[in-house]
Design a protein around this motif. Sequence first.
Motif, PDB file in Angstrom:
ATOM      1  N   ALA A 125      40.724 -87.596 -69.726  1.00  0.00           N
ATOM      2  CA  ALA A 125      39.436 -87.189 -69.171  1.00  0.00           C
ATOM      3  C   ALA A 125      38.619 -88.400 -68.765  1.00  0.00           C
ATOM      4  O   ALA A 125      38.718 -89.470 -69.376  1.00  0.00           O
ATOM      5  N   THR A 126      37.814 -88.206 -67.730  1.00  0.00           N
ATOM      6  CA  THR A 126      36.864 -89.216 -67.298  1.00  0.00           C
ATOM      7  C   THR A 126      35.466 -88.644 -67.456  1.00  0.00           C
ATOM      8  O   THR A 126      35.131 -87.627 -66.846  1.00  0.00           O
ATOM      9  N   LEU A 127      34.666 -89.278 -68.308  1.00  0.00           N
ATOM     10  CA  LEU A 127      33.312 -88.805 -68.604  1.00  0.00           C
ATOM     11  C   LEU A 127      32.316 -89.739 -67.921  1.00  0.00           C
ATOM     12  O   LEU A 127      32.361 -90.954 -68.129  1.00  0.00           O
ATOM     13  N   VAL A 128      31.422 -89.157 -67.150  1.00  0.00           N
ATOM     14  CA  VAL A 128      30.477 -89.951 -66.374  1.00  0.00           C
ATOM     15  C   VAL A 128      29.058 -89.583 -66.785  1.00  0.00           C
ATOM     16  O   VAL A 128      28.715 -88.399 -66.896  1.00  0.00           O
ATOM     17  N   SER A 129      28.246 -90.614 -67.028  1.00  0.00           N
ATOM     18  CA  SER A 129      26.827 -90.427 -67.333  1.00  0.00           C
ATOM     19  C   SER A 129      26.018 -91.334 -66.412  1.00  0.00           C
ATOM     20  O   SER A 129      26.452 -92.440 -66.087  1.00  0.00           O
ATOM     21  N   ASP A 130      24.874 -90.853 -65.996  1.00  0.00           N
ATOM     22  CA  ASP A 130      24.039 -91.687 -65.119  1.00  0.00           C
ATOM     23  C   ASP A 130      22.599 -91.683 -65.598  1.00  0.00           C
ATOM     24  O   ASP A 130      22.170 -90.826 -66.370  1.00  0.00           O
TER      25      ASP A 130
END
Length: 387
Positions: free
Chosen positions: A31-36
């Motif tokens: 999985a690739t988890l992205v937060s901004d």
Amino acid sequence: MGLGAALLIAALLLSTYTKGKIAKIPLNIDATLVSDGTATAFDPASLLGERFVVNEDVPVVQQQQLSVESPANADVVTLQVGTSLRRTDQQQDNGLLLAMVDTVTVNRQTAEAVSSETNPGGSVQKPRAIEDETPPTSIALPHEGLSYRFPFDTEKKTYQLFDPIAQRPFDVNYSGEEDVNGLTTLRFTQNVGFDNDGELVEPVKFASLYDDDANSQVTARASLWGLEGDPEEEITMTRYYAAQRTFWVDQVSGTIVKETDRAYHYYARDALKPEMTYVDYTVTSDEETIEAQVAAAQDERDRVALWGRILPITFTALGLVLLVGGALLGTFSLRAESMLADPGLDDTGDRFYGKRGEEGEPVPGAEAMTEKLPAQRPTDLPPDRPV
């Protein structure tokens, strides 16, 4: 009856033994988890200037890449997590603020870190340049407590969650329930060096992964730090770290479906008196990541529910029906067999098709016994006519 008993036993095994084998962290995590969010961040270009520059309100993106490494078997799984924080307003190396590759082996049911003589339970990769093509080298870093997951059937209590930057675990406290995209989750909060109000109370000295501690202590001219006094005086400052995190966790599977991170890296001569910010950022999982994590949690929920609740209930219901039906059918069959073999064995006076007997209820006319009635002599014939 035999099939019913077998289904009841199967239901018992599914609800106890089998559920324990199913409720485990998957071995195929990728999985690739992205937060901004936004940050106050050091400008690397200012290293060549007359004074260090810190930019405010810059856009940043944090990315975590989760994958499974060896050892991974029926009992444990090894998670490798590459984490990076970038300024999106700058390109390539200039935009990279933080980077770390953390590896931890955890129990597949409890999500607790485990170690053995051959496996230290965790490690971190030494930093290297982006263009460096040599194989990465790792530093053993034994982990304690939870890492990147919560246990199946997460409880509303305080856990220990490992922080790979601080290199030790900290309390993560239950703080309530909250709906996330239709999924009821448990909310947990963690403070590293901060109090509940976000004030520094016990910041952690940054643990450098370089052999010479290059990024944990920096010595530069006072003019570069922006300090008063002799501009040429060499001033050494230490890097400190503090963080606040909020996790939204699926109670059944322990999957973190949403996360908010606030981290503060700064340089100071006194730990509680920051003098130069390296990066102070707050990021939250983006909507695509939340949707993907909620879907993953639902898949694990469905898998556990199928083997731990739906099939046991179904097997129990079918087993009881078959047992009762088998018992009734067995009783009826034995009675019918005894009646056909010797009707006299039926001490109730019944017969296979109902009650019959000489002193019983009247029987149908077709089966009644006949009686001969005496003939009467005619009385209206002439006296002189012979009968």
